[in-house]
Structures are given as structure tokens and as C-alpha cells.
Design an enzyme around this catalytic site. Structure first.
Site, PDB file in Angstrom:
ATOM      1  N   GLN A  46      -4.901  -1.397   9.625  1.00 49.93           N
ATOM      2  CA  GLN A  46      -4.770  -2.545   9.001  1.00 49.93           C
ATOM      3  C   GLN A  46      -5.216  -3.707   9.887  1.00 49.93           C
ATOM      4  OE1 GLN A  46      -3.730  -2.909   5.786  1.00 49.93           O
ATOM      5  NE2 GLN A  46      -3.927  -5.300   6.157  1.00 49.93           N
TER       6      GLN A  46
ATOM      7  N   LYS B 261       0.787  -1.182  -0.069  1.00 51.48           N
ATOM      8  CA  LYS B 261       0.006   0.035  -0.108  1.00 51.48           C
ATOM      9  C   LYS B 261       0.949   1.250   0.130  1.00 51.48           C
ATOM     10  CE  LYS B 261      -3.891  -2.323   2.351  1.00 51.48           C
ATOM     11  NZ  LYS B 261      -4.822  -2.461   3.347  1.00 51.48           N
TER      12      LYS B 261
ATOM     13  N   ASP C 178     -11.478   2.465   4.246  1.00 48.87           N
ATOM     14  CA  ASP C 178     -12.173   1.076   4.318  1.00 48.87           C
ATOM     15  C   ASP C 178     -13.584   0.889   4.367  1.00 48.87           C
ATOM     16  OD1 ASP C 178     -10.151  -0.833   4.149  1.00 48.87           O
ATOM     17  OD2 ASP C 178      -9.105  -0.311   6.075  1.00 48.87           O
TER      18      ASP C 178
HETATM   19  N1  LIG Z   1      -7.905  -2.363   7.000  1.00 53.39           N
HETATM   20  C1  LIG Z   1      -7.982  -3.435   6.066  1.00 53.39           C
HETATM   21  N2  LIG Z   1      -7.466  -4.664   6.543  1.00 53.39           N
HETATM   22  C2  LIG Z   1      -7.219  -5.652   5.679  1.00 53.39           C
HETATM   23  C3  LIG Z   1      -8.099  -5.549   4.280  1.00 53.39           C
HETATM   24  C4  LIG Z   1      -8.597  -4.366   3.992  1.00 53.39           C
HETATM   25  O1  LIG Z   1      -9.202  -4.216   2.794  1.00 53.39           O
HETATM   26  N3  LIG Z   1      -8.445  -3.481   4.864  1.00 53.39           N
HETATM   27  N4  LIG Z   1      -7.843  -6.549   3.416  1.00 53.39           N
HETATM   28  C5  LIG Z   1      -6.908  -7.896   3.642  1.00 53.39           C
HETATM   29  C6  LIG Z   1      -5.705  -7.840   3.393  1.00 53.39           C
HETATM   30  N5  LIG Z   1      -5.359  -6.960   2.285  1.00 53.39           N
HETATM   31  C7  LIG Z   1      -5.437  -5.588   2.352  1.00 53.39           C
HETATM   32  O2  LIG Z   1      -5.264  -5.036   3.422  1.00 53.39           O
HETATM   33  C8  LIG Z   1      -4.821  -7.432   1.024  1.00 53.39           C
HETATM   34  C9  LIG Z   1      -4.560  -8.741   0.562  1.00 53.39           C
HETATM   35  C10 LIG Z   1      -4.034  -9.028  -0.365  1.00 53.39           C
HETATM   36  C11 LIG Z   1      -3.465  -8.166  -1.173  1.00 53.39           C
HETATM   37  C12 LIG Z   1      -2.673  -8.629  -2.377  1.00 53.39           C
HETATM   38  O3  LIG Z   1      -2.308  -8.062  -3.350  1.00 53.39           O
HETATM   39  N6  LIG Z   1      -2.426 -10.059  -2.623  1.00 53.39           N
HETATM   40  C13 LIG Z   1      -1.710 -10.312  -3.743  1.00 53.39           C
HETATM   41  C14 LIG Z   1      -0.538 -11.498  -3.296  1.00 53.39           C
HETATM   42  C15 LIG Z   1       0.427 -10.542  -2.224  1.00 53.39           C
HETATM   43  C16 LIG Z   1       1.495 -11.557  -1.741  1.00 53.39           C
HETATM   44  O4  LIG Z   1       2.369 -11.990  -2.489  1.00 53.39           O
HETATM   45  O5  LIG Z   1       1.215 -12.088  -0.533  1.00 53.39           O
HETATM   46  C17 LIG Z   1      -2.661 -11.236  -4.830  1.00 53.39           C
HETATM   47  O6  LIG Z   1      -3.651 -11.561  -4.495  1.00 53.39           O
HETATM   48  O7  LIG Z   1      -2.026 -11.086  -5.884  1.00 53.39           O
HETATM   49  C18 LIG Z   1      -3.824  -6.876  -0.949  1.00 53.39           C
HETATM   50  C19 LIG Z   1      -4.257  -6.598   0.080  1.00 53.39           C
HETATM   51  C20 LIG Z   1      -6.983  -8.008   5.141  1.00 53.39           C
HETATM   52  N7  LIG Z   1      -6.897  -6.813   6.107  1.00 53.39           N
END
Ligand SMILES: Nc1nc2c(c(=O)[nH]1)N[C@@H](CN(C=O)c1ccc(C(=O)N[C@@H](CCC(=O)O)C(=O)O)cc1)CN2
Length: 285
Positions: free
Chosen positions: A97, A53, A120
Site C-alpha cells: 500500500q 480491499k 499493482d
Molecule cells: N499500492 C497502491 N497504493 C495506492 C493505490 C493503488 O492503486 N495501489 N491507489 C491509491 C489509493 N487507493 C487504493 O489503494 C484507493 C483510493 C480510493 C478508493 C475508494 O474506494 N474511494 C472511495 C471513497 C472511500 C472513502 O470513503 O474514503 C470512493 O471514491 O468512492 C479505493 C482505493 C493510493 N495508494
């Protein structure tokens, strides 16, 4: 052969569009957009997401101060940081987060965030606005899924959508967004009877159960659009979703991969929501 819904590529396109918009708006507002990020504890996945992020914000020209707090931080200290960010005129969005350490009540913290800075979309005021169909800040992952569907030209109106999972972050807002787009929506969860009978009705199937590789071809109607929100690591450390991609891809009409599907769209949408809050606070739209 299914169309692969490439979230990584689309997210990069969206971020380029956002960068251009910020470049034009910042001189009018006299400052760039600001996103305050609070991260408590040392969960490695949360640190990785926050790093992504931070990098995305930097690239787009968003000022993104980060407050890193140790695991044993008290509820009151987190509240004080939220208050500081609420009062900071350079901050348009606040991100706490998740998950928070278990001794910090998540709902107390989320309720403390100024709803106009709640990028969020987890504050009850924004959840309520979504329920009544008002334009508001909506959780990033389900909004990212809707953007993926619309940018790939996948129709939603009149379709049967089945959402697997009922979380505040994904399942519930996902169902509301699909409903607002005129789909007929069913929400399934861990207590749903005859799950595969329900999922096989779906023209659009969104899996957000957190159960690695659970959704095989037996759960999917031929020609369905399959969106995988799950993200776990298998015993070899490889990222996998809730959907068994190899089994489902041959019968789906379109499908998201993991990684590279919904995850990157979550981050692009966080920037979009920050931009939305910034424009509203600066009367730029
Ligand atoms: N305050 C928040 N916390 C959490 C959220 C949220 O939307 N707001 N969502 C999830 C986690 N998350 C964002 O925070 C999130 C999860 C996955 C990815 C992502 O880009 N994944 C990649 C792989 C990344 C890797 O290599 O590990 C993919 O799927 O290609 C981004 C954001 C829980 N907490």
C-alpha cells in the site's frame, strides 16, 4: 443532464462476477487465489483503503493475509516480507500500500516484487510491457477507468483524450491505455501552459492532479466525458474530487462522482488483477 458513471454499482457487479469465477476455478487449482498485502505505518486513509480491499477479497473468496508493520520499519524488513510473499506458493499477488513512510525508498520495494505477482502493475517490467503493448498487469485505477468507459459503452477510438497528471499510479498508465484504445492523447501537468485551452479540446477528460475542485466548467468542452480520479477531504471533512461536480455536470455528457466513481473501480480491478495472476500461475487460461 450528464450520465452519472456509477463506479460503486459497477464495481459491485464486477465483484459478483469475480466471486462466481473464483467459485468455479478454486477446485481446479486446488486452492483459492491469494493476495499478500503489506501496510506500513498508520496513515488513516491507507488503513481505510486496505480495510476495503480486505473486505472485498473476503467476499470474493480470495485468501488475503495482511502484514501490518509499524511506521519505523526498516527498508530491509519490508524487503524480507516481499521476499517471503514472492516465495509463497499460495500467493498470486502482492500489494504494497502506498504511500510508504518517507525513509523507505518506494522504488526499491516495488522493484523487489516478482513481476508475475505485481498486481499493482508498478514494476518496471510491467510498465515496459504496457508501453510496448503486451498483455500484462496494469495499474488498478487507470484500468478501472477503462472498464468504466467500456461498460458504459463510451467510445474511445478516434477521440481526443486529455489526462491531467503524470503519476506512475494514474497519469502515465492512463495515457498509455487510452492510446492503446486508439484515442489521441495529451498529458497535462503542473507546468502545462494555458491549461484550460488544452482541456477544452478533450472529448474525454481525466483529472488526476490531486487539486480539489480545480476543474470547473471553464476547463470543459460541452458534451465531454469527465472522469475524476482526485480524492481529497475539504475543511468540513467531506470527500471531494479534482472536478467541481456541480459546475461541470450540467455541460458534460457523462461524469464520475466522488465518492462512488473511480475509487471503487480501483478495488474491483485489484481483484481482477489478482485473478489474472492466479489464472496465469495455475495455467487456467
Ligand atoms: N499500492 C497502491 N497504493 C495506492 C493505490 C493503488 O492503486 N495501489 N491507489 C491509491 C489509493 N487507493 C487504493 O489503494 C484507493 C483510493 C480510493 C478508493 C475508494 O474506494 N474511494 C472511495 C471513497 C472511500 C472513502 O470513503 O474514503 C470512493 O471514491 O468512492 C479505493 C482505493 C493510493 N495508494
Amino acid at each position: 443532464m450528464a450520465t452519472i458513471l456509477n463506479g460503486k454499482e459497477l464495481a459491485a457487479t464486477l465483484r459478483a462476477e469475480q466471486t462466481e469465477e473464483i467459485r468455479k476455478l478454486a477446485p481446479l487449482a486446488g486452492r483459492p487465489p491469494g493476495l499478500g498485502v503489506i501496510l506500513v505505518g498508520d496513515d488513516p486513509a491507507s488503513h481505510a483503503y486496505v480495510k476495503n480491499k480486505r473486505n472485498a477479497c473476503k467476499e470474493a473468496g480470495i485468501h488475503a493475509p495482511e502484514i501490518n508493520l509499524p511506521h519505523d520499519t526498516t527498508r530491509e524488513t519490508v524487503m524480507e516480507w516481499v521476499d517471503k510473499l514472492n516465495a509463497d506458493p499460495r500467493i498470486d499477488g502482492i500489494l504494497v500500500q502506498l504511500p510508504l513512510p518517507p525513509h523507505i525508498p518506494k522504488d526499491d520495494i516495488l522493484l523487489r516484487i516478482d513481476p508475475e505477482k505485481d498486481v499493482d502493475g508498478f514494476h518496471p517490467i510491467n510498465v515496459g510491457r504496457l508501453v510496448i503493448g503486451e498483455d500484462t498487469l496494469v495499474p488498478c485505477t487507470p484500468t478501472g477507468v477503462m472498464t468504466l468507459l467500456s461498460r458504459y459503452g463510451i467510445p474511445v477510438k478516434g477521440k481526443k483524450a486529455v489526462v491531467l497528471g503524470r503519476s506512475l499510479i494514474v497519469g502515465k498508465p492512463m495515457a498509455l491505455l487510452l492510446l492503446a484504445a486508439d484515442a489521441t492523447v495529451t498529458i497535462c501537468h503542473s507546468k502545462t501552459a494555458n491549461l484550460s485551452e488544452e482541456t477544452r479540446q478533450a472529448d474525454i477528460l481525466v483529472a488526476a492532479l490531486g487539486k480539489p475542485l480545480m476543474i470547473t466548467k471553464d476547463f470543459v468542452k460541452k458534451g465531454a466525458v469527465v472522469i475524476d480520479v482526485g480524492i481529497s477531504r475539504n475543511d468540513k471533512g467531506k470527500l471531494v474530487g479534482d472536478v467541481d461536480f456541480d459546475s461541470v455536470e450540467p455541460i458534460a455528457s457523462a461524469i464520475t462522482p466522488v465518492p462512488g466513481g473511480v475509487g471503487p473501480m480501483t478495488i474491483a480491478t485489484l481483484l481482477e488483477n489478482t485473478l489474472k495472476a492466479y489464472k496465469k500461475r495455475n495455467h487456467l487460461s
